[in-house]
Design a protein around this motif. Structure first.
Motif, mmCIF file in Angstrom:
data_model
loop_
_atom_site.group_PDB
_atom_site.id
_atom_site.type_symbol
_atom_site.label_atom_id
_atom_site.label_comp_id
_atom_site.label_asym_id
_atom_site.label_seq_id
_atom_site.Cartn_x
_atom_site.Cartn_y
_atom_site.Cartn_z
ATOM 1 N N ALA A 16 -2.238 -12.421 -13.192
ATOM 2 C CA ALA A 16 -3.667 -12.499 -13.503
ATOM 3 C C ALA A 16 -4.498 -12.510 -12.233
ATOM 4 C CB ALA A 16 -3.945 -13.744 -14.338
ATOM 5 N N THR A 17 -4.045 -13.248 -11.224
ATOM 6 C CA THR A 17 -4.771 -13.310 -9.959
ATOM 7 C C THR A 17 -4.803 -11.944 -9.290
ATOM 8 O OG1 THR A 17 -4.082 -15.602 -9.664
ATOM 9 C CG2 THR A 17 -4.872 -14.458 -7.717
ATOM 10 N N LEU A 18 -3.662 -11.274 -9.239
ATOM 11 C CA LEU A 18 -3.616 -9.936 -8.629
ATOM 12 C C LEU A 18 -4.433 -8.932 -9.431
ATOM 13 C CD1 LEU A 18 0.126 -9.724 -7.528
ATOM 14 C CD2 LEU A 18 -1.876 -10.059 -6.082
ATOM 15 N N GLY A 19 -4.438 -9.079 -10.745
ATOM 16 C CA GLY A 19 -5.209 -8.165 -11.585
ATOM 17 C C GLY A 19 -6.701 -8.331 -11.428
ATOM 18 N N LEU A 20 -7.153 -9.499 -11.058
ATOM 19 C CA LEU A 20 -8.581 -9.753 -10.901
ATOM 20 C C LEU A 20 -9.087 -9.481 -9.492
ATOM 21 C CD1 LEU A 20 -8.888 -13.047 -12.953
ATOM 22 C CD2 LEU A 20 -9.588 -10.752 -13.637
ATOM 23 N N MET A 21 -8.179 -9.282 -8.552
ATOM 24 C CA MET A 21 -8.591 -9.024 -7.171
ATOM 25 C C MET A 21 -9.144 -7.615 -7.050
ATOM 26 S SD MET A 21 -5.470 -10.716 -4.997
ATOM 27 C CE MET A 21 -6.088 -10.086 -3.458
ATOM 28 N N PRO A 22 -10.229 -7.444 -6.292
ATOM 29 C CA PRO A 22 -10.738 -6.088 -6.090
ATOM 30 C C PRO A 22 -9.768 -5.288 -5.236
ATOM 31 C CG PRO A 22 -11.939 -7.637 -4.725
ATOM 32 C CD PRO A 22 -11.008 -8.438 -5.609
ATOM 33 N N ILE A 23 -9.623 -4.037 -5.582
ATOM 34 C CA ILE A 23 -8.722 -3.161 -4.837
ATOM 35 C C ILE A 23 -9.561 -2.404 -3.830
ATOM 36 C CG2 ILE A 23 -7.166 -1.194 -4.992
ATOM 37 C CD1 ILE A 23 -6.546 -2.107 -7.848
ATOM 38 N N SER A 24 -9.188 -2.478 -2.575
ATOM 39 C CA SER A 24 -9.930 -1.751 -1.548
ATOM 40 C C SER A 24 -9.031 -0.667 -0.984
ATOM 41 C CB SER A 24 -10.387 -2.691 -0.441
ATOM 42 O OG SER A 24 -9.280 -3.272 0.191
ATOM 43 N N ALA A 25 -9.575 0.525 -0.956
ATOM 44 C CA ALA A 25 -8.827 1.656 -0.419
ATOM 45 C C ALA A 25 -9.187 1.810 1.050
ATOM 46 C CB ALA A 25 -9.182 2.921 -1.181
ATOM 47 N N PRO A 26 -8.271 2.335 1.854
ATOM 48 C CA PRO A 26 -8.616 2.581 3.246
ATOM 49 C C PRO A 26 -9.718 3.622 3.336
ATOM 50 C CG PRO A 26 -6.427 3.436 2.737
ATOM 51 C CD PRO A 26 -6.912 2.700 1.535
ATOM 52 N N ALA A 27 -10.546 3.500 4.324
ATOM 53 C CA ALA A 27 -11.661 4.432 4.488
ATOM 54 C C ALA A 27 -11.121 5.838 4.736
ATOM 55 C CB ALA A 27 -12.534 3.997 5.648
ATOM 56 N N GLN A 28 -11.683 6.800 4.007
ATOM 57 C CA GLN A 28 -11.263 8.184 4.176
ATOM 58 C C GLN A 28 -12.343 8.960 4.925
ATOM 59 O OE1 GLN A 28 -10.344 10.037 0.471
ATOM 60 N NE2 GLN A 28 -8.463 8.904 0.210
ATOM 61 N N GLN A 29 -11.915 9.970 5.631
ATOM 62 C CA GLN A 29 -12.875 10.848 6.278
ATOM 63 C C GLN A 29 -13.601 11.625 5.194
ATOM 64 O OE1 GLN A 29 -10.818 13.388 8.981
ATOM 65 N NE2 GLN A 29 -10.165 11.723 10.310
ATOM 66 N N ASP A 30 -14.808 12.044 5.494
ATOM 67 C CA ASP A 30 -15.580 12.819 4.531
ATOM 68 C C ASP A 30 -14.865 14.122 4.199
ATOM 69 O OD1 ASP A 30 -18.761 11.952 6.039
ATOM 70 O OD2 ASP A 30 -17.526 10.862 4.607
ATOM 71 N N ASP A 31 -14.909 14.498 2.953
ATOM 72 C CA ASP A 31 -14.381 15.780 2.475
ATOM 73 C C ASP A 31 -12.876 15.947 2.684
ATOM 74 O OD1 ASP A 31 -16.990 16.434 1.788
ATOM 75 O OD2 ASP A 31 -17.361 17.414 3.711
ATOM 76 N N THR A 32 -12.102 14.875 2.594
ATOM 77 C CA THR A 32 -10.658 15.012 2.680
ATOM 78 C C THR A 32 -10.020 14.447 1.421
ATOM 79 O OG1 THR A 32 -10.306 12.883 3.748
ATOM 80 C CG2 THR A 32 -10.676 14.759 5.194
ATOM 81 N N VAL A 33 -8.858 14.938 1.101
ATOM 82 C CA VAL A 33 -8.110 14.452 -0.050
ATOM 83 C C VAL A 33 -7.165 13.339 0.388
ATOM 84 C CG1 VAL A 33 -6.436 15.092 -1.817
ATOM 85 C CG2 VAL A 33 -8.293 16.647 -1.239
ATOM 86 N N GLY A 35 -7.255 11.748 3.390
ATOM 87 C CA GLY A 35 -7.808 10.854 4.397
ATOM 88 C C GLY A 35 -7.702 11.428 5.794
ATOM 89 N N ASP A 36 -6.975 12.515 5.946
ATOM 90 C CA ASP A 36 -6.796 13.138 7.250
ATOM 91 C C ASP A 36 -6.940 14.645 7.084
ATOM 92 O OD1 ASP A 36 -6.095 13.586 9.936
ATOM 93 O OD2 ASP A 36 -3.961 13.709 9.439
ATOM 94 N N LYS A 37 -7.860 15.244 7.797
ATOM 95 C CA LYS A 37 -8.128 16.679 7.674
ATOM 96 C C LYS A 37 -6.910 17.521 8.050
ATOM 97 C CE LYS A 37 -11.132 19.836 6.701
ATOM 98 N NZ LYS A 37 -11.503 20.076 5.326
ATOM 99 N N THR A 38 -6.167 17.093 9.061
ATOM 100 C CA THR A 38 -4.973 17.838 9.476
ATOM 101 C C THR A 38 -3.927 17.851 8.375
ATOM 102 O OG1 THR A 38 -5.394 17.202 11.764
ATOM 103 C CG2 THR A 38 -3.184 18.010 11.245
ATOM 104 N N THR A 39 -3.718 16.712 7.738
ATOM 105 C CA THR A 39 -2.757 16.644 6.627
ATOM 106 C C THR A 39 -3.205 17.540 5.487
ATOM 107 O OG1 THR A 39 -2.220 14.377 7.240
ATOM 108 C CG2 THR A 39 -1.592 15.082 5.025
ATOM 109 N N ASP A 40 -4.499 17.536 5.174
ATOM 110 C CA ASP A 40 -5.017 18.412 4.124
ATOM 111 C C ASP A 40 -4.739 19.882 4.448
ATOM 112 O OD1 ASP A 40 -5.961 16.256 2.722
ATOM 113 O OD2 ASP A 40 -8.087 16.680 3.067
ATOM 114 N N MET A 41 -4.920 20.265 5.704
ATOM 115 C CA MET A 41 -4.693 21.656 6.097
ATOM 116 C C MET A 41 -3.217 22.034 5.977
ATOM 117 S SD MET A 41 -7.145 22.205 9.342
ATOM 118 C CE MET A 41 -8.802 22.784 9.113
ATOM 119 N N VAL A 42 -2.333 21.134 6.379
ATOM 120 C CA VAL A 42 -0.893 21.408 6.299
ATOM 121 C C VAL A 42 -0.470 21.538 4.835
ATOM 122 C CG1 VAL A 42 1.402 20.451 6.739
ATOM 123 C CG2 VAL A 42 -0.343 20.369 8.523
ATOM 124 N N VAL A 43 -0.910 20.612 3.989
ATOM 125 C CA VAL A 43 -0.564 20.671 2.566
ATOM 126 C C VAL A 43 -1.113 21.942 1.940
ATOM 127 C CG1 VAL A 43 -0.989 19.577 0.331
ATOM 128 C CG2 VAL A 43 -0.322 18.187 2.275
#
Length: 107
Positions: A16-33, A35-43
């Motif tokens: 219950a405690t874990l379910g109520l905690m807000p989930i924060s995602a790491p900050a992503q660069q703009d316009d990336t899937v 989070g890293d433009k280089t990884t997006d280009m390789v994929v």
């Protein structure tokens, strides 16, 4: 209180405690899937472009196979647009690593 009940209660409270905690995602660069433009280009270059090329080839075959049905109904252009042009635009007209652009005219 016996050990099994205490462990079960602790598990429920922890869940219950874990379910109520807000989930924060790491900050992503703009316009990336990823989070890293280089990884997006390789994929995009290694996975998505070959899949797009395969979809274009399969769409071309399906369009030709469907011609006996699409010619009488007058839907050859619509069939070709969806089965050939959209995958081709996605494969060849998009900037590398940009998954949001589906072509210049948005077919």
């Amino acid at each position: 209180m016996n050990a099994a009940l205490r462990n079960g209660l602790a598990s429920v409270l922890l869940a219950a405690t874990l379910g109520l905690m807000p989930i924060s995602a790491p900050a992503q660069q703009d316009d990336t899937v990823s989070g890293d433009k280089t990884t997006d280009m390789v994929v995009d270059a290694v996975v998505m472009r070959p899949l797009g090329l395969a979809a274009t080839v399969v769409g071309t075959v399906l369009t030709v196979v469907a011609l006996p049905f699409t010619i009488p109904s007058g839907s050859v252009e619509t069939s070709a647009r969806h089965l050939i042009l959209r995958p081709a635009d996605y494969t060849f007209k998009r900037p590398l690593g940009d998954f949001s652009d589906s072509g210049e005219d948005g077919r």
